[in-house]
Write an enzyme that holds these catalytic residues in place. Structure first.
Site, short mmCIF file in Angstrom:
data_model
loop_
_atom_site.label_atom_id
_atom_site.label_comp_id
_atom_site.label_asym_id
_atom_site.label_seq_id
_atom_site.Cartn_x
_atom_site.Cartn_y
_atom_site.Cartn_z
N HIS A 1 1.08 -4.66 -0.45
CA HIS A 1 1.83 -5.97 0.00
C HIS A 1 3.10 -5.61 0.71
CE1 HIS A 1 -0.40 -7.45 -3.76
NE2 HIS A 1 -0.65 -8.62 -2.86
N LYS B 1 -7.66 -5.61 4.50
CA LYS B 1 -8.87 -5.04 3.34
C LYS B 1 -9.67 -6.23 3.18
CE LYS B 1 -7.50 -4.77 -1.29
NZ LYS B 1 -8.58 -5.49 -1.93
#
Ligand code: PAF
Length: 283
Positions: A37, A149
């Protein structure tokens, strides 16, 4: 840094920023932040003047038997991390605010949402599309940042933006890995020490696939079968899927010509991990 919980307050702030000519960047998250993040946030920072991070565990993207009840969260820790990253706003609405009584609208990116993870998590990408579209309408970003991802999610949101003529630029950020090679994920939190060690087979198998391609292998089935064999030699791994597919349509490809996505989902105990690599015929 402001923490905004109310939708109308978030919309008002965004409208003011837009009137002042500021470019708003949105990083959507479900909280329990990790290095992945933070890399989205740091990348996002480069694309605009104001950075909004949403923290919302979206119930509509979890199936009835999935892990919403145990999904990890630690808002105070997230707040500290975001403060250090000099984020302007944390948008943290309640479920009730996002899905009030009587809510019944859905949006679906049809074919793309039914393959790969979508085949095993029916309704998951409908929930993602709904919440992302809602976040776009509330935060009104110029730029939205997503990690690779979840490559399928990135493709689906890109399609949503194009199909619905949203005026938003997508920024894609590469997978972040721990030093041992495991892709960082909030769900790594579920892994026992033994499972975490076992999960290193994912990166190993993807790396081997890259080598086989380098040595001339082009047959999609052979590549995926070799990856499955590599992963299943690890007794704690339960393979959900390993697929070689087209980078845009996500359709399975029989043989590798230029570039393709090798994507997988594998369970280790309670943790369902996803990972991927882009294989290039000319390496
Ligand atoms: O990738 C995630 O964390 C979620 O799917 C997202 C994009 C925040 C939507 O809930």
């Amino acid at each position: 840094m402001l923490v905004v919980e109310h939708i109308h307050e978030m919309q008002k702030w965004s409208e003011e920023q837009r009137l002042q000519g500021r470019r708003i960047v949105l990083v959507p998250t479900m909280g329990f932040l990790h290095q992945g993040h933070l890399s989205l946030i740091r990348e996002g920072r480069k694309s605009g003047d104001r950075l909004v991070v949403s923290v919302f565990v979206n119930p509509t993207q979890f199936g009835p038997c999935e892990d919403i009840a145990s999904y990890p969260s630690d808002f105070e820790r997230d707040r500290g991390l975001l403060e250090r990253e000099e984020v302007d706003i944390i948008f943290r609405p309640s479920s009730r605010a996002v899905y009030p009584e009587g809510y019944q609208t859905a949006v679906e990116v049809e074919r793309l949402g039914r393959t790969l993870c979508g085949a095993y998590r029916p309704g998951h990408f409908r929930g993602v599309a709904v919440v992302v579209l809602k976040l776009f309408n509330i935060v009104q970003p110029h730029v939205a940042v997503f990690g690779l991802k979840d490559y399928q999610q990135f493709i689906i949101v890109s399609r949503l933006i194009e199909d619905l003529n949203l005026n938003i630029n997508m920024v894609a950020v590469p997978i972040v890995r721990d030093p041992d090679g495991l892709a960082v994920s909030s769900r790594n939190y579920y892994l026992t020490q033994e499972e975490r060690k076992a999960a290193l087979c994912l990166q190993r198998a993807l790396g081997r696939a890259e080598n086989w391609v380098r040595q001339g292998e082009r047959d999609g089935r052979k590549i995926t079968n070799q990856v499955i064999a590599e992963i299943t030699s690890e007794p704690l791994a339960r393979v959900e899927y390993v697929q070689l597919c087209d980078l845009k349509s996500l359709e399975v490809i029989e043989s590798l010509h230029d570039e393709a996505l090798l994507a997988l989902a594998v369970w280790f105990g309670k943790a369902r991990l996803i990972d991927n690599i882009i294989l290039k015929a000319e390496m």
